[in-house]
Design a protein around this motif. Structure first.
Motif, PDB file in Angstrom:
ATOM      1  N   SER A 170       0.834  -1.214   0.000  1.00  0.00           N
ATOM      2  CA  SER A 170       0.000   0.000   0.000  1.00  0.00           C
ATOM      3  C   SER A 170       0.862   1.256   0.000  1.00  0.00           C
ATOM      4  O   SER A 170       0.531   2.243  -0.654  1.00  0.00           O
ATOM      5  CB  SER A 170      -0.932  -0.003   1.219  1.00  0.00           C
ATOM      6  OG  SER A 170      -1.865  -1.049   1.128  1.00  0.00           O
ATOM      7  N   LYS A 171       1.987   1.207   0.719  1.00  0.00           N
ATOM      8  CA  LYS A 171       2.877   2.364   0.776  1.00  0.00           C
ATOM      9  C   LYS A 171       3.477   2.656  -0.594  1.00  0.00           C
ATOM     10  O   LYS A 171       3.532   3.806  -1.034  1.00  0.00           O
ATOM     11  CB  LYS A 171       3.987   2.110   1.798  1.00  0.00           C
ATOM     12  CG  LYS A 171       4.903   3.297   2.007  1.00  0.00           C
ATOM     13  CD  LYS A 171       5.950   2.989   3.080  1.00  0.00           C
ATOM     14  CE  LYS A 171       6.882   4.181   3.287  1.00  0.00           C
ATOM     15  NZ  LYS A 171       7.890   3.878   4.332  1.00  0.00           N
ATOM     16  N   GLU A 185      -5.493   2.073   1.360  1.00  0.00           N
ATOM     17  CA  GLU A 185      -6.111   1.042   2.194  1.00  0.00           C
ATOM     18  C   GLU A 185      -7.631   1.072   2.064  1.00  0.00           C
ATOM     19  O   GLU A 185      -8.292   0.029   2.051  1.00  0.00           O
ATOM     20  CB  GLU A 185      -5.704   1.241   3.659  1.00  0.00           C
ATOM     21  CG  GLU A 185      -4.231   0.982   3.942  1.00  0.00           C
ATOM     22  CD  GLU A 185      -3.856  -0.494   3.781  1.00  0.00           C
ATOM     23  OE1 GLU A 185      -4.771  -1.327   3.733  1.00  0.00           O
ATOM     24  OE2 GLU A 185      -2.657  -0.788   3.685  1.00  0.00           O
ATOM     25  N   THR A 186      -8.192   2.280   1.978  1.00  0.00           N
ATOM     26  CA  THR A 186      -9.643   2.409   1.794  1.00  0.00           C
ATOM     27  C   THR A 186     -10.070   1.795   0.470  1.00  0.00           C
ATOM     28  O   THR A 186     -11.068   1.064   0.385  1.00  0.00           O
ATOM     29  CB  THR A 186     -10.069   3.892   1.826  1.00  0.00           C
ATOM     30  OG1 THR A 186      -9.725   4.444   3.090  1.00  0.00           O
ATOM     31  CG2 THR A 186     -11.574   4.036   1.600  1.00  0.00           C
ATOM     32  N   HIS A 187      -9.291   2.073  -0.584  1.00  0.00           N
ATOM     33  CA  HIS A 187      -9.579   1.478  -1.887  1.00  0.00           C
ATOM     34  C   HIS A 187      -9.524  -0.045  -1.822  1.00  0.00           C
ATOM     35  O   HIS A 187     -10.392  -0.737  -2.359  1.00  0.00           O
ATOM     36  CB  HIS A 187      -8.577   1.972  -2.929  1.00  0.00           C
ATOM     37  CG  HIS A 187      -8.844   3.354  -3.433  1.00  0.00           C
ATOM     38  ND1 HIS A 187     -10.055   3.737  -3.966  1.00  0.00           N
ATOM     39  CD2 HIS A 187      -8.048   4.449  -3.501  1.00  0.00           C
ATOM     40  CE1 HIS A 187      -9.987   4.993  -4.335  1.00  0.00           C
ATOM     41  NE2 HIS A 187      -8.789   5.459  -4.054  1.00  0.00           N
ATOM     42  N   ARG A 188      -8.495  -0.559  -1.176  1.00  0.00           N
ATOM     43  CA  ARG A 188      -8.333  -2.015  -1.098  1.00  0.00           C
ATOM     44  C   ARG A 188      -9.520  -2.653  -0.385  1.00  0.00           C
ATOM     45  O   ARG A 188     -10.015  -3.701  -0.788  1.00  0.00           O
ATOM     46  CB  ARG A 188      -7.025  -2.368  -0.382  1.00  0.00           C
ATOM     47  CG  ARG A 188      -5.789  -1.989  -1.166  1.00  0.00           C
ATOM     48  CD  ARG A 188      -4.516  -2.395  -0.458  1.00  0.00           C
ATOM     49  NE  ARG A 188      -4.358  -3.847  -0.411  1.00  0.00           N
ATOM     50  CZ  ARG A 188      -3.185  -4.452  -0.378  1.00  0.00           C
ATOM     51  NH1 ARG A 188      -2.074  -3.740  -0.403  1.00  0.00           N
ATOM     52  NH2 ARG A 188      -3.099  -5.754  -0.331  1.00  0.00           N
ATOM     53  N   GLN A 189      -9.970  -1.974   0.686  1.00  0.00           N
ATOM     54  CA  GLN A 189     -11.117  -2.504   1.431  1.00  0.00           C
ATOM     55  C   GLN A 189     -12.371  -2.496   0.562  1.00  0.00           C
ATOM     56  O   GLN A 189     -13.155  -3.462   0.556  1.00  0.00           O
ATOM     57  CB  GLN A 189     -11.334  -1.668   2.698  1.00  0.00           C
ATOM     58  CG  GLN A 189     -12.220  -2.340   3.730  1.00  0.00           C
ATOM     59  CD  GLN A 189     -11.637  -3.646   4.236  1.00  0.00           C
ATOM     60  OE1 GLN A 189     -10.435  -3.806   4.370  1.00  0.00           O
ATOM     61  NE2 GLN A 189     -12.508  -4.616   4.496  1.00  0.00           N
ATOM     62  N   ASN A 190     -12.562  -1.391  -0.168  1.00  0.00           N
ATOM     63  CA  ASN A 190     -13.736  -1.305  -1.048  1.00  0.00           C
ATOM     64  C   ASN A 190     -13.678  -2.353  -2.153  1.00  0.00           C
ATOM     65  O   ASN A 190     -14.707  -2.943  -2.527  1.00  0.00           O
ATOM     66  CB  ASN A 190     -13.827   0.095  -1.662  1.00  0.00           C
ATOM     67  CG  ASN A 190     -14.296   1.131  -0.670  1.00  0.00           C
ATOM     68  OD1 ASN A 190     -14.962   0.804   0.313  1.00  0.00           O
ATOM     69  ND2 ASN A 190     -13.947   2.378  -0.911  1.00  0.00           N
ATOM     70  N   ILE A 191     -12.484  -2.593  -2.697  1.00  0.00           N
ATOM     71  CA  ILE A 191     -12.334  -3.603  -3.755  1.00  0.00           C
ATOM     72  C   ILE A 191     -12.720  -4.981  -3.221  1.00  0.00           C
ATOM     73  O   ILE A 191     -13.439  -5.746  -3.868  1.00  0.00           O
ATOM     74  CB  ILE A 191     -10.882  -3.619  -4.283  1.00  0.00           C
ATOM     75  CG1 ILE A 191     -10.583  -2.317  -5.029  1.00  0.00           C
ATOM     76  CG2 ILE A 191     -10.666  -4.810  -5.215  1.00  0.00           C
ATOM     77  CD1 ILE A 191      -9.101  -2.120  -5.352  1.00  0.00           C
ATOM     78  N   LYS A 192     -12.259  -5.286  -2.018  1.00  0.00           N
ATOM     79  CA  LYS A 192     -12.588  -6.583  -1.420  1.00  0.00           C
ATOM     80  C   LYS A 192     -14.086  -6.727  -1.210  1.00  0.00           C
ATOM     81  O   LYS A 192     -14.670  -7.785  -1.474  1.00  0.00           O
ATOM     82  CB  LYS A 192     -11.842  -6.746  -0.089  1.00  0.00           C
ATOM     83  CG  LYS A 192     -10.348  -6.992  -0.245  1.00  0.00           C
ATOM     84  CD  LYS A 192      -9.676  -7.120   1.113  1.00  0.00           C
ATOM     85  CE  LYS A 192      -8.175  -7.377   0.958  1.00  0.00           C
ATOM     86  NZ  LYS A 192      -7.488  -7.427   2.263  1.00  0.00           N
ATOM     87  N   HIS A 193     -14.706  -5.645  -0.731  1.00  0.00           N
ATOM     88  CA  HIS A 193     -16.170  -5.678  -0.538  1.00  0.00           C
ATOM     89  C   HIS A 193     -16.872  -5.917  -1.866  1.00  0.00           C
ATOM     90  O   HIS A 193     -17.772  -6.747  -1.972  1.00  0.00           O
ATOM     91  CB  HIS A 193     -16.652  -4.367   0.071  1.00  0.00           C
ATOM     92  CG  HIS A 193     -16.505  -4.298   1.550  1.00  0.00           C
ATOM     93  ND1 HIS A 193     -17.058  -5.224   2.403  1.00  0.00           N
ATOM     94  CD2 HIS A 193     -15.872  -3.403   2.343  1.00  0.00           C
ATOM     95  CE1 HIS A 193     -16.771  -4.916   3.648  1.00  0.00           C
ATOM     96  NE2 HIS A 193     -16.041  -3.814   3.648  1.00  0.00           N
TER      97      HIS A 193
END
Length: 213
Positions: A170-171, A185-193
């Motif tokens: 992510s960094k 990190e927010t994007h990654r969480q949304n992608i997983k959802h």
């Protein structure tokens, strides 16, 4: 640092004044105009060129879904964040298809509202927890599961998914795209959802399958 310029759109004057009062306390956000419906919002956008439109759905003359389509066509650089009381899945899907960058409910805290505005302003998407649960807990239609999942991802999310699949942290992704690690990190969480996946391995496999890398 320039403030995020916001256009507030809601047909309930008292409600809109309450949201404006919330945002006026934020040092990095400026409410540059307000509007009572979608048609008026488009006129105010032409005049003020906001960064983010915070818009209700149910409004007279032109509702938020129709207005979002016009914003996507006429002002693609302006991000639309839906702020509504409706948690109906059909509404959420229609708004996403219309081109909105995010969807939050009016009951969210002021802190989360600011977080959502910052996320969409940086090119990401944002869904509050209840909306994400409503949207992604329902079974995906058997007729076109892959198409729905791909359509649900924004261009920014597809880019981040590709970089994740290439093994970047992510960094590293944040440095490459010029955004914060928190936003990644927010994007990654949304992608997983959106893809109903829980691990990086699953995301990588999906990216390979969809020819994203």
């Amino acid at each position: 640092m320039a403030k995020i310029q916001v256009l507030l759109v809601d047909d309930h004057q008292v409600v809109m004044e309450g949201f404006k009062a919330r945002l006026d306390n934020e040092t990095n956000i400026e409410v540059v105009a307000t509007a009572a419906n979608g048609a008026e919002a488009l006129k105010q956008a032409a005049r003020h060129r906001p960064d983010v439109v915070l818009m209700d759905i149910s409004m007279p003359e032109m509702n938020g879904i129709e207005a979002t389509r016009f914003f996507r066509r006429d002002y693609p650089d302006i991000k639309v964040l839906i702020l509504t009381m409706h948690d109906n899945r059909e509404y959420i899907l229609q708004v996403m298809q219309a081109g909105a960058s995010g969807y939050i409910l009016k009951e969210v805290s002021a802190e989360e509202m600011v977080q959502a505005i910052e996320a969409v302003h940086q090119g990401g998407s944002y869904f509050c927890r209840l909306v994400a649960e409503t949207l992604f807990s329902a079974p995906i239609e058997q007729s076109a599961p892959a198409a729905m999942a791909v359509t649900a991802l924004s261009r920014r999310e597809e880019t981040i998914l590709r970089l994740v699949a290439l093994g970047k942290s992510s960094k590293k992704i944040a440095q490459e795209l010029g955004i914060s690690t928190r936003t990644v990190e927010t994007h990654r969480q949304n992608i997983k959802h959106k893809l109903n996946m829980s691990s990086t391995a699953e995301l990588t496999a999906y990216a390979v399958k969809e020819n994203l890398i």
